[in-house]
Design a protein around this motif. Sequence first.
Motif, PDB file in Angstrom:
ATOM      1  N   ILE A 121     -50.549  40.084 -52.589  1.00  0.00           N
ATOM      2  CA  ILE A 121     -50.494  41.396 -53.248  1.00  0.00           C
ATOM      3  C   ILE A 121     -51.879  41.850 -53.662  1.00  0.00           C
ATOM      4  CG2 ILE A 121     -49.661  42.622 -55.295  1.00  0.00           C
ATOM      5  CD1 ILE A 121     -47.072  40.970 -55.044  1.00  0.00           C
ATOM      6  N   THR A 122     -52.688  40.945 -54.194  1.00  0.00           N
ATOM      7  CA  THR A 122     -54.061  41.291 -54.591  1.00  0.00           C
ATOM      8  C   THR A 122     -54.857  41.744 -53.369  1.00  0.00           C
ATOM      9  OG1 THR A 122     -53.973  39.700 -56.401  1.00  0.00           O
ATOM     10  CG2 THR A 122     -56.161  40.419 -55.697  1.00  0.00           C
ATOM     11  N   GLU A 123     -54.700  41.037 -52.269  1.00  0.00           N
ATOM     12  CA  GLU A 123     -55.383  41.419 -51.024  1.00  0.00           C
ATOM     13  C   GLU A 123     -54.939  42.822 -50.585  1.00  0.00           C
ATOM     14  OE1 GLU A 123     -54.926  40.159 -46.383  1.00  0.00           O
ATOM     15  OE2 GLU A 123     -54.994  38.525 -47.846  1.00  0.00           O
ATOM     16  N   TYR A 124     -53.638  43.088 -50.667  1.00  0.00           N
ATOM     17  CA  TYR A 124     -53.116  44.403 -50.278  1.00  0.00           C
ATOM     18  C   TYR A 124     -53.668  45.498 -51.193  1.00  0.00           C
ATOM     19  CZ  TYR A 124     -50.012  48.342 -49.624  1.00  0.00           C
ATOM     20  OH  TYR A 124     -49.529  49.604 -49.397  1.00  0.00           O
ATOM     21  N   MET A 139     -44.177  48.395 -51.243  1.00  0.00           N
ATOM     22  CA  MET A 139     -43.154  47.361 -51.022  1.00  0.00           C
ATOM     23  C   MET A 139     -42.732  47.323 -49.550  1.00  0.00           C
ATOM     24  SD  MET A 139     -42.302  45.312 -53.410  1.00  0.00           S
ATOM     25  CE  MET A 139     -40.761  44.708 -52.739  1.00  0.00           C
ATOM     26  N   GLY A 140     -42.670  48.499 -48.922  1.00  0.00           N
ATOM     27  CA  GLY A 140     -42.320  48.543 -47.503  1.00  0.00           C
ATOM     28  C   GLY A 140     -43.319  47.770 -46.661  1.00  0.00           C
ATOM     29  N   LYS A 141     -44.602  47.980 -46.938  1.00  0.00           N
ATOM     30  CA  LYS A 141     -45.638  47.279 -46.167  1.00  0.00           C
ATOM     31  C   LYS A 141     -45.672  45.792 -46.505  1.00  0.00           C
ATOM     32  CE  LYS A 141     -48.399  51.393 -45.477  1.00  0.00           C
ATOM     33  NZ  LYS A 141     -49.572  52.157 -45.862  1.00  0.00           N
ATOM     34  N   LEU A 142     -45.501  45.461 -47.785  1.00  0.00           N
ATOM     35  CA  LEU A 142     -45.516  44.057 -48.188  1.00  0.00           C
ATOM     36  C   LEU A 142     -44.287  43.313 -47.665  1.00  0.00           C
ATOM     37  CD1 LEU A 142     -46.874  44.389 -51.819  1.00  0.00           C
ATOM     38  CD2 LEU A 142     -47.996  43.208 -49.926  1.00  0.00           C
ATOM     39  N   SER A 143     -43.145  43.997 -47.591  1.00  0.00           N
ATOM     40  CA  SER A 143     -41.942  43.319 -47.109  1.00  0.00           C
ATOM     41  C   SER A 143     -42.075  42.936 -45.639  1.00  0.00           C
ATOM     42  CB  SER A 143     -40.694  44.178 -47.337  1.00  0.00           C
ATOM     43  OG  SER A 143     -40.706  45.309 -46.521  1.00  0.00           O
ATOM     44  N   VAL A 144     -42.775  43.762 -44.871  1.00  0.00           N
ATOM     45  CA  VAL A 144     -43.019  43.415 -43.467  1.00  0.00           C
ATOM     46  C   VAL A 144     -43.908  42.172 -43.398  1.00  0.00           C
ATOM     47  CG1 VAL A 144     -44.173  44.170 -41.360  1.00  0.00           C
ATOM     48  CG2 VAL A 144     -42.693  45.750 -42.600  1.00  0.00           C
TER      49      VAL A 144
END
Length: 166
Positions: A121-124, A139-144
């Motif tokens: 998450i920190t990287e994102y 959340m959409g991008k992280l869930s992928v």
Amino acid sequence: MALFDSAQSDSGSVEKREKSLLGRIESDLTIALKSGQTFERDALRFLKSVIQKVEIDSSAKLTDEQIISIIQKEVKKRLEAENIYNQAEKPDLAQNEAAEAKILQQYLPNQLDEEGIKAVITEYLTANSTGIGQIGPAMGKLSVKLKGRADMGLVAKILGEQIHNR
């Protein structure tokens, strides 16, 4: 509970090929049947029946990713039932649910711990400026990126905390 099958090619050499997740479940079910492990047998039979029902309903063979999604749902059901049984002071039923969840979790990819999730998450967030109103797309991008490797409820909680603390 092997991950690889031996297969002979035309030249006679032995090749290794990775088994599908369903193949691994079926193989472990056979082992449980032959060794008299009734609890494991019943848990794997139920899992296989759920997978087959979804395949029949969708009229298509499921991919490993779809099977992982089914297993995650089943594990979540078992953990919720365990919690309910503990609240109802029925420890024997809670133990059964926890044991079934543990059996099913063997077929999931290694889960990231809280520190691993925080790192992703920190990287994102470093790469993408995200405000409180952009949690949905984030959340959409992280869930992928984290699909099958992390509890998405925990991801949402950590993401909200990190955005709020910025």
